[in-house]
Scaffold this motif. Sequence first.
Motif, PDB file in Angstrom:
ATOM      1  N   ALA A  83       0.029  33.036  58.279  1.00 63.97           N
ATOM      2  CA  ALA A  83       0.306  32.849  59.762  1.00 63.97           C
ATOM      3  C   ALA A  83       0.863  31.217  59.878  1.00 63.97           C
ATOM      4  O   ALA A  83       2.047  31.126  60.757  1.00 63.97           O
ATOM      5  CB  ALA A  83      -0.722  33.154  60.664  1.00 63.97           C
ATOM      6  N   SER A  84       0.259  30.368  59.367  1.00 62.40           N
ATOM      7  CA  SER A  84       0.645  28.712  59.673  1.00 62.40           C
ATOM      8  C   SER A  84       1.960  28.728  58.886  1.00 62.40           C
ATOM      9  O   SER A  84       2.631  27.878  59.531  1.00 62.40           O
ATOM     10  CB  SER A  84      -0.549  27.963  58.887  1.00 62.40           C
ATOM     11  OG  SER A  84      -1.772  27.993  59.431  1.00 62.40           O
ATOM     12  N   SER A  85       2.245  29.190  57.791  1.00 61.25           N
ATOM     13  CA  SER A  85       3.552  29.112  57.104  1.00 61.25           C
ATOM     14  C   SER A  85       4.703  29.672  58.152  1.00 61.25           C
ATOM     15  O   SER A  85       5.800  29.145  58.594  1.00 61.25           O
ATOM     16  CB  SER A  85       3.733  29.662  55.887  1.00 61.25           C
ATOM     17  OG  SER A  85       2.837  29.447  54.977  1.00 61.25           O
ATOM     18  N   LEU A  86       4.343  30.794  58.835  1.00 60.71           N
ATOM     19  CA  LEU A  86       5.346  31.564  59.897  1.00 60.71           C
ATOM     20  C   LEU A  86       5.502  30.333  61.094  1.00 60.71           C
ATOM     21  O   LEU A  86       6.610  29.912  61.548  1.00 60.71           O
ATOM     22  CB  LEU A  86       5.048  32.844  60.325  1.00 60.71           C
ATOM     23  CG  LEU A  86       5.211  33.774  59.186  1.00 60.71           C
ATOM     24  CD1 LEU A  86       4.819  35.241  60.024  1.00 60.71           C
ATOM     25  CD2 LEU A  86       6.632  33.906  59.022  1.00 60.71           C
ATOM     26  N   THR A  87       4.402  29.981  61.650  1.00 64.17           N
ATOM     27  CA  THR A  87       4.246  29.275  62.961  1.00 64.17           C
ATOM     28  C   THR A  87       4.584  27.898  62.569  1.00 64.17           C
ATOM     29  O   THR A  87       5.550  27.046  63.499  1.00 64.17           O
ATOM     30  CB  THR A  87       2.946  29.322  63.498  1.00 64.17           C
ATOM     31  OG1 THR A  87       2.436  30.772  63.686  1.00 64.17           O
ATOM     32  CG2 THR A  87       3.023  28.417  64.908  1.00 64.17           C
ATOM     33  N   GLY A  88       4.066  27.318  61.524  1.00 66.92           N
ATOM     34  CA  GLY A  88       4.402  25.993  61.456  1.00 66.92           C
ATOM     35  C   GLY A  88       5.686  25.433  60.607  1.00 66.92           C
ATOM     36  O   GLY A  88       6.004  24.283  60.810  1.00 66.92           O
ATOM     37  N   CYS A  89       6.153  26.192  59.926  1.00 69.46           N
ATOM     38  CA  CYS A  89       7.164  25.819  58.875  1.00 69.46           C
ATOM     39  C   CYS A  89       8.540  26.683  59.399  1.00 69.46           C
ATOM     40  O   CYS A  89       9.461  26.210  59.719  1.00 69.46           O
ATOM     41  CB  CYS A  89       6.934  26.258  57.442  1.00 69.46           C
ATOM     42  SG  CYS A  89       5.841  24.911  56.949  1.00 69.46           S
ATOM     43  N   TYR A  90       8.301  28.078  59.268  1.00 70.47           N
ATOM     44  CA  TYR A  90       9.439  28.896  59.624  1.00 70.47           C
ATOM     45  C   TYR A  90       9.962  28.659  61.026  1.00 70.47           C
ATOM     46  O   TYR A  90      11.266  28.571  61.217  1.00 70.47           O
ATOM     47  CB  TYR A  90       9.268  30.300  59.486  1.00 70.47           C
ATOM     48  CG  TYR A  90      10.139  31.340  59.533  1.00 70.47           C
ATOM     49  CD1 TYR A  90      11.162  31.282  58.270  1.00 70.47           C
ATOM     50  CD2 TYR A  90      10.525  31.936  60.610  1.00 70.47           C
ATOM     51  CE1 TYR A  90      12.111  32.517  58.486  1.00 70.47           C
ATOM     52  CE2 TYR A  90      11.369  32.885  60.730  1.00 70.47           C
ATOM     53  CZ  TYR A  90      12.259  32.939  59.637  1.00 70.47           C
ATOM     54  OH  TYR A  90      13.303  33.990  59.672  1.00 70.47           O
ATOM     55  N   TYR A  91       9.205  28.502  62.050  1.00 70.62           N
ATOM     56  CA  TYR A  91       9.524  28.468  63.572  1.00 70.62           C
ATOM     57  C   TYR A  91       9.517  26.895  63.971  1.00 70.62           C
ATOM     58  O   TYR A  91      10.715  26.622  64.360  1.00 70.62           O
ATOM     59  CB  TYR A  91       8.768  29.168  64.252  1.00 70.62           C
ATOM     60  CG  TYR A  91       8.824  30.785  64.150  1.00 70.62           C
ATOM     61  CD1 TYR A  91       9.916  31.159  64.443  1.00 70.62           C
ATOM     62  CD2 TYR A  91       7.756  31.567  63.800  1.00 70.62           C
ATOM     63  CE1 TYR A  91      10.315  32.706  64.389  1.00 70.62           C
ATOM     64  CE2 TYR A  91       8.129  32.883  63.551  1.00 70.62           C
ATOM     65  CZ  TYR A  91       9.408  33.417  64.036  1.00 70.62           C
ATOM     66  OH  TYR A  91       9.590  34.594  63.742  1.00 70.62           O
ATOM     67  N   ALA A  92       8.506  26.260  63.538  1.00 72.84           N
ATOM     68  CA  ALA A  92       8.677  24.822  64.324  1.00 72.84           C
ATOM     69  C   ALA A  92       9.732  23.865  63.442  1.00 72.84           C
ATOM     70  O   ALA A  92      10.562  23.139  64.016  1.00 72.84           O
ATOM     71  CB  ALA A  92       7.153  24.172  64.072  1.00 72.84           C
ATOM     72  N   GLY A  93       9.493  24.237  62.197  1.00 75.26           N
ATOM     73  CA  GLY A  93      10.280  23.614  61.169  1.00 75.26           C
ATOM     74  C   GLY A  93      11.928  23.957  61.621  1.00 75.26           C
ATOM     75  O   GLY A  93      12.749  23.206  61.446  1.00 75.26           O
ATOM     76  N   GLY A  94      12.096  25.257  61.793  1.00 77.72           N
ATOM     77  CA  GLY A  94      13.477  25.750  62.139  1.00 77.72           C
ATOM     78  C   GLY A  94      13.869  25.051  63.487  1.00 77.72           C
ATOM     79  O   GLY A  94      14.975  25.137  63.460  1.00 77.72           O
ATOM     80  N   MET A  95      12.856  24.804  64.320  1.00 79.20           N
ATOM     81  CA  MET A  95      13.464  24.276  65.555  1.00 79.20           C
ATOM     82  C   MET A  95      13.964  22.829  65.218  1.00 79.20           C
ATOM     83  O   MET A  95      14.670  22.342  65.844  1.00 79.20           O
ATOM     84  CB  MET A  95      12.178  24.251  66.484  1.00 79.20           C
ATOM     85  CG  MET A  95      11.899  25.755  67.163  1.00 79.20           C
ATOM     86  SD  MET A  95      10.765  25.567  68.870  1.00 79.20           S
ATOM     87  CE  MET A  95      11.932  24.749  69.986  1.00 79.20           C
ATOM     88  N   LEU A  96      13.263  22.044  64.650  1.00 77.57           N
ATOM     89  CA  LEU A  96      13.711  20.753  64.004  1.00 77.57           C
ATOM     90  C   LEU A  96      15.023  20.813  63.343  1.00 77.57           C
ATOM     91  O   LEU A  96      15.771  20.002  63.443  1.00 77.57           O
ATOM     92  CB  LEU A  96      12.514  19.883  63.333  1.00 77.57           C
ATOM     93  CG  LEU A  96      11.316  19.426  64.142  1.00 77.57           C
ATOM     94  CD1 LEU A  96      10.458  18.741  62.929  1.00 77.57           C
ATOM     95  CD2 LEU A  96      11.688  18.688  65.192  1.00 77.57           C
ATOM     96  N   GLN A  97      15.205  21.709  62.627  1.00 78.71           N
ATOM     97  CA  GLN A  97      16.255  22.004  61.861  1.00 78.71           C
ATOM     98  C   GLN A  97      17.367  22.079  62.750  1.00 78.71           C
ATOM     99  O   GLN A  97      18.559  21.541  62.445  1.00 78.71           O
ATOM    100  CB  GLN A  97      16.195  23.237  60.853  1.00 78.71           C
ATOM    101  CG  GLN A  97      17.495  23.352  59.995  1.00 78.71           C
ATOM    102  CD  GLN A  97      17.326  24.520  59.000  1.00 78.71           C
ATOM    103  OE1 GLN A  97      16.592  25.366  59.470  1.00 78.71           O
ATOM    104  NE2 GLN A  97      18.118  24.366  58.076  1.00 78.71           N
TER     105      GLN A  97
END
Length: 334
Positions: free
Chosen positions: A91-105
């Motif tokens: 869940a942290s991979s989705l929220t913290g990387c896939y989505y939060a990281g995606g927003m920064l990207q």
Amino acid sequence: MWMIVPIFCLAIIHISGNNVAVIPDIVGSFEDDQSIVSIFGSMVFGVIIAAVIAWIGVMTGQDLVVATKKQCGVLGRKIVALTLLSVSIPASSLTGCYYAGGMLQFLFGLPYWLAALACLILFSLLAIAHSRELLTLSNYIGLLLLPLIILIFFLYDVHWYKVSLNWNHINWSLVLALTGYNVGGMWVALLMETTAYLSQKGSRAIVIVVLAKIVESIITLGVAYLVLSANAQGPLALTVVVSKISGVAVLFNIVLFCTLVNTMAPAMLLNARQMSSLTGLTFWPALFVVITLIYIISFIPFSLILSLMSYTGFLMILFIIYTAYFLHKYGINQ
């Protein structure tokens, strides 16, 4: 009044990656009837499991880790750590990387590998009480999410499609994944601590939790219909909808990112503590292991992470039900 405030506070706190990121993207990825019915099914299960978790909190007056350790000793503590991590890490991979990281990207043009790593480092620093003022500010900004979603409903022409609630349309793998995401990991700890704090209120504390879950579910279904009306596709389908409304997009993206921060900072702390409990490592090595696992899993395709969470979510549900059964049958060790 003492009931109304906790109901809406709990609902707002739990409106996080699951409600504004994962579920909107699922609506854009599956057939209309299948996605809405599966989301509705996961919310029904979520309300039931939330009531069970609340009952455990009221009965024990303690959080899940302490209650399980008291009942089952050190082995029980390791089992609950493994169960929580099995849901919280993906869940942290989705929220913290896939989505939060995606927003920064998207916002800064960073490569995904760098954006995801930067997010995990930020969340970890906030988790260990660095820049507490920044986290406090982020919490206040995150409170704007619900008013913004309500505003978007007024600004956007939402079509309330009629959906047939047919059991044949349910994707049970998706239901288990969403239920595990929804009631597993960080939320279990938050809910248990809340109901333990309100345990002197007895059954009314359980009512608060159930009503909060219902409020949250209504908001989430509304968001799903919003994405369905716009025919938006993920990742971050909700931001695609908001981008069509002038004057709101920038503010919404900031508030959404702060919401993800508010979810991930305590989640990283929970992950590190449970990893330490499970492996016997001290906090810093445990945190490093957690960051590494979350980062690696974030490169797995979205659908595969959801499939993984369907299994871990099912295990989480079984563990919660077994804990409630154990406490009911054998009583509470004081």
